[in-house]
Scaffold this motif. Structure first.
Motif, short mmCIF file in Angstrom:
data_model
loop_
_atom_site.label_atom_id
_atom_site.label_comp_id
_atom_site.label_asym_id
_atom_site.label_seq_id
_atom_site.Cartn_x
_atom_site.Cartn_y
_atom_site.Cartn_z
N SER A 32 -4.76 -17.02 -5.84
CA SER A 32 -6.40 -17.76 -6.67
C SER A 32 -6.79 -16.99 -8.00
O SER A 32 -7.58 -16.85 -8.33
N GLN A 33 -7.02 -15.20 -7.31
CA GLN A 33 -7.01 -14.16 -8.17
C GLN A 33 -6.00 -14.71 -9.53
O GLN A 33 -6.40 -14.60 -10.33
N THR A 34 -4.61 -15.33 -9.10
CA THR A 34 -3.65 -15.25 -10.53
C THR A 34 -3.70 -15.95 -10.88
O THR A 34 -3.49 -16.45 -12.24
N PRO A 53 1.00 -0.96 0.26
CA PRO A 53 -0.36 0.19 -0.21
C PRO A 53 0.83 1.62 -0.09
O PRO A 53 1.75 1.52 0.69
N ALA A 54 0.31 2.04 -0.88
CA ALA A 54 1.24 3.65 -0.73
C ALA A 54 2.73 3.44 -1.71
O ALA A 54 3.50 4.23 -1.48
N SER A 55 3.02 1.80 -2.41
CA SER A 55 4.62 1.77 -2.93
C SER A 55 4.42 3.31 -4.17
O SER A 55 5.85 3.16 -3.97
N ASN A 110 11.36 3.37 -3.32
CA ASN A 110 11.97 4.10 -2.29
C ASN A 110 12.28 5.79 -2.97
O ASN A 110 12.26 6.81 -2.65
N ALA A 111 12.74 5.58 -4.22
CA ALA A 111 13.44 7.01 -4.99
C ALA A 111 12.87 8.06 -5.05
O ALA A 111 11.54 7.54 -4.93
N ARG A 112 13.02 9.26 -6.14
CA ARG A 112 11.35 9.95 -5.88
C ARG A 112 10.86 9.23 -7.23
O ARG A 112 11.75 8.39 -8.11
N ASP A 162 -3.70 -2.90 -11.75
CA ASP A 162 -2.58 -2.25 -10.79
C ASP A 162 -3.77 -2.50 -9.41
O ASP A 162 -4.96 -2.79 -9.42
N GLY A 163 -3.27 -3.87 -8.96
CA GLY A 163 -3.36 -4.05 -8.14
C GLY A 163 -4.26 -5.39 -7.79
O GLY A 163 -4.70 -5.56 -6.71
N TYR A 164 -4.34 -5.69 -9.33
CA TYR A 164 -4.64 -7.43 -9.72
C TYR A 164 -3.63 -8.10 -10.26
O TYR A 164 -2.75 -7.01 -10.71
N GLU A 193 -16.76 -3.14 3.60
CA GLU A 193 -16.97 -3.85 5.03
C GLU A 193 -14.80 -4.61 5.14
O GLU A 193 -14.69 -4.69 5.84
N TYR A 194 -14.20 -5.25 3.66
CA TYR A 194 -13.48 -5.77 3.96
C TYR A 194 -12.21 -4.50 3.70
O TYR A 194 -11.36 -4.82 4.63
N MET A 195 -12.42 -4.06 3.13
CA MET A 195 -11.17 -2.81 2.74
C MET A 195 -11.51 -2.06 4.18
O MET A 195 -10.23 -1.36 4.12
P1 AP5 Z 1 -5.76 0.08 -3.36
O1 AP5 Z 1 -6.45 1.37 -3.76
O2 AP5 Z 1 -4.90 -0.65 -4.60
O3 AP5 Z 1 -4.84 0.45 -2.40
P2 AP5 Z 1 -3.31 -0.12 -2.19
O4 AP5 Z 1 -2.77 -1.40 -2.11
O5 AP5 Z 1 -3.67 -0.17 -1.19
O6 AP5 Z 1 -2.65 0.69 -2.70
P3 AP5 Z 1 -2.62 2.56 -2.44
O7 AP5 Z 1 -3.99 2.84 -4.12
O8 AP5 Z 1 -2.95 2.88 -0.88
O9 AP5 Z 1 -1.64 3.16 -2.76
P4 AP5 Z 1 -0.33 3.16 -4.06
O10 AP5 Z 1 0.56 2.46 -3.94
O11 AP5 Z 1 -1.72 2.95 -5.82
O12 AP5 Z 1 0.58 4.33 -3.87
P5 AP5 Z 1 0.26 6.03 -4.59
O13 AP5 Z 1 0.40 6.00 -5.69
O14 AP5 Z 1 -0.96 6.58 -4.42
O15 AP5 Z 1 -6.63 -1.29 -2.38
C1 AP5 Z 1 -7.36 -0.98 -1.27
C2 AP5 Z 1 -8.03 -1.68 -1.14
O16 AP5 Z 1 -9.46 -2.50 -1.91
C3 AP5 Z 1 -7.96 -2.92 -0.21
O17 AP5 Z 1 -7.41 -2.99 0.87
C4 AP5 Z 1 -8.67 -4.33 -0.72
O18 AP5 Z 1 -9.27 -4.67 0.89
C5 AP5 Z 1 -9.02 -3.86 -1.65
N1 AP5 Z 1 -8.67 -4.07 -2.92
C6 AP5 Z 1 -7.92 -3.67 -3.56
N2 AP5 Z 1 -7.41 -4.90 -5.18
C7 AP5 Z 1 -8.19 -6.26 -4.23
C8 AP5 Z 1 -7.82 -7.23 -5.07
N3 AP5 Z 1 -7.24 -8.09 -6.05
N4 AP5 Z 1 -8.33 -8.25 -4.78
C9 AP5 Z 1 -8.80 -7.53 -3.20
N5 AP5 Z 1 -9.12 -6.66 -2.55
C10 AP5 Z 1 -8.57 -5.68 -3.18
O19 AP5 Z 1 1.12 7.16 -3.41
C11 AP5 Z 1 0.93 6.74 -2.16
C12 AP5 Z 1 1.48 8.53 -1.99
O20 AP5 Z 1 2.41 8.67 -1.86
C13 AP5 Z 1 0.80 9.33 -3.10
O21 AP5 Z 1 0.88 10.77 -1.69
C14 AP5 Z 1 1.83 10.32 -3.43
O22 AP5 Z 1 1.64 11.31 -3.79
C15 AP5 Z 1 3.05 9.61 -2.73
N6 AP5 Z 1 4.19 9.06 -3.77
C16 AP5 Z 1 4.55 8.14 -4.56
N7 AP5 Z 1 5.48 7.74 -5.36
C17 AP5 Z 1 6.28 8.48 -3.96
C18 AP5 Z 1 7.55 8.81 -4.74
N8 AP5 Z 1 8.38 7.91 -5.13
N9 AP5 Z 1 8.04 10.11 -3.78
C19 AP5 Z 1 7.09 10.25 -2.63
N10 AP5 Z 1 5.84 10.56 -2.67
C20 AP5 Z 1 5.55 9.28 -3.83
#
Ligand code: AP5
Length: 222
Positions: A97-99, A14-16, A194-196, A90-92, A56-58
């Motif tokens: 099982s999904q794979t 998350p937030a990577s 971790n980079a910019r 993205d995120g899938y 509910e799960y999220m």
């Molecule tokens: P989802 O919405 O996919 O959330 P996540 O995986 O937790 O990822 P995020 O959207 O939080 O982060 P991101 O990696 O996109 O980072 P971002 O670019 O925003 O999923 C949410 C929920 O939905 C899950 O918990 C689950 O319940 C459900 N779900 C989703 N997919 C599912 C699946 N396949 N099966 C079942 N359930 C599922 O960046 C984050 C922040 O960091 C931003 O503010 C950004 O500006 C900053 N940032 C980004 N890159 C950099 C950098 N290089 N340097 C500095 N700051 C940066």
């Protein structure tokens, strides 16, 4: 003739930075961005039964059950725009099982990008993240601040973006990621997230451009 379109998966904790990199990849390569999280949030916003159950799960940082997610993503992947322009998933998939559901359909990406970011940085990114509901753009109060007051005043925060919830989401991620990686072993591309964001994108750009160049060469040789 144009080479076959790219089919890319992007994964990471998350937030990577998945969504942030997807904005940049989409802009340069024209792929259709399909985010499982965004599709689920759209269901919640529309007030559907699936959306209500998903929330509910999220809220607990858990994976939403396959019976909701698998069909939702499959239908989006099979739309003509994704077939024609290529896709960026993205995120899938996020579990074995999904794979396997994708493998059974014969759907395999050209590359599986894995963004690697340390846990402390992830927490800081989650807590500072803001979204623009008008443009859908992702901001960060410190690393990607809004361009002006008007945008700043309308930014919103996701309901699962608290430190407590991100720790649960991280746990779920670490429980599942290895089983997904094992299936894509030969096409994984690890990037130091971790980079910019510009430097992270430069690494991704290099890999995607190289796949396209190879395809163009093969096409012109045949
Ligand atoms: P989802 O919405 O996919 O959330 P996540 O995986 O937790 O990822 P995020 O959207 O939080 O982060 P991101 O990696 O996109 O980072 P971002 O670019 O925003 O999923 C949410 C929920 O939905 C899950 O918990 C689950 O319940 C459900 N779900 C989703 N997919 C599912 C699946 N396949 N099966 C079942 N359930 C599922 O960046 C984050 C922040 O960091 C931003 O503010 C950004 O500006 C900053 N940032 C980004 N890159 C950099 C950098 N290089 N340097 C500095 N700051 C940066």
């Amino acid at each position: 003739a144009k080479p076959a379109p790219l089919r890319i998966m992007i994964s990471g904790a998350p937030a990577s930075g998945k969504g942030t990199q997807c904005e940049l990849i989409k802009k340069k390569f024209g792929l259709v961005h399909i985010s499982a999280g965004d599709l689920l949030r759209a269901e919640i916003a529309a007030g559907t039964d699936n959306g209500k159950r998903a929330k509910e799960y999220m809220e607990k940082g858990k994976l939403v059950p396959d019976e909701i997610v698998v069909l939702m993503v499959k239908e989006r992947l099979m739309q003509p725009d994704a077939e024609e322009n290529g896709w960026l998933l993205d995120g899938y998939p996020r579990s074995l099982s999904q794979t396997m559901a994708l493998e059974d359909l014969g759907i395999r990406p050209d590359l599986f990008i894995l963004l690697e970011v340390s846990d402390e940085i992830l927490i800081e990114r989650v807590v500072g993240r803001r979204l623009d509901p008008v443009t859908g753009r992702i901001y960060h109060l410190k690393y990607s601040p809004p361009e002006n007051e008007e945008i700043a005043s309308r930014l919103t925060q996701r309901f699962d973006d608290t430190e407590e919830k991100v720790r649960l989401r991280l746990q779920t991620h670490y429980q599942n990621v290895d089983s997904v990686l094992s299936i894509y072993d030969d096409i994984i591309y690890k990037v130091n997230g971790n980079a910019r964001k510009e430097d992270v994108f430069a690494e991704i750009d290099k890999a995607l451009s190289s796949i396209l160049e190879k395809r163009e060469k093969m096409d012109s040789a045949s």
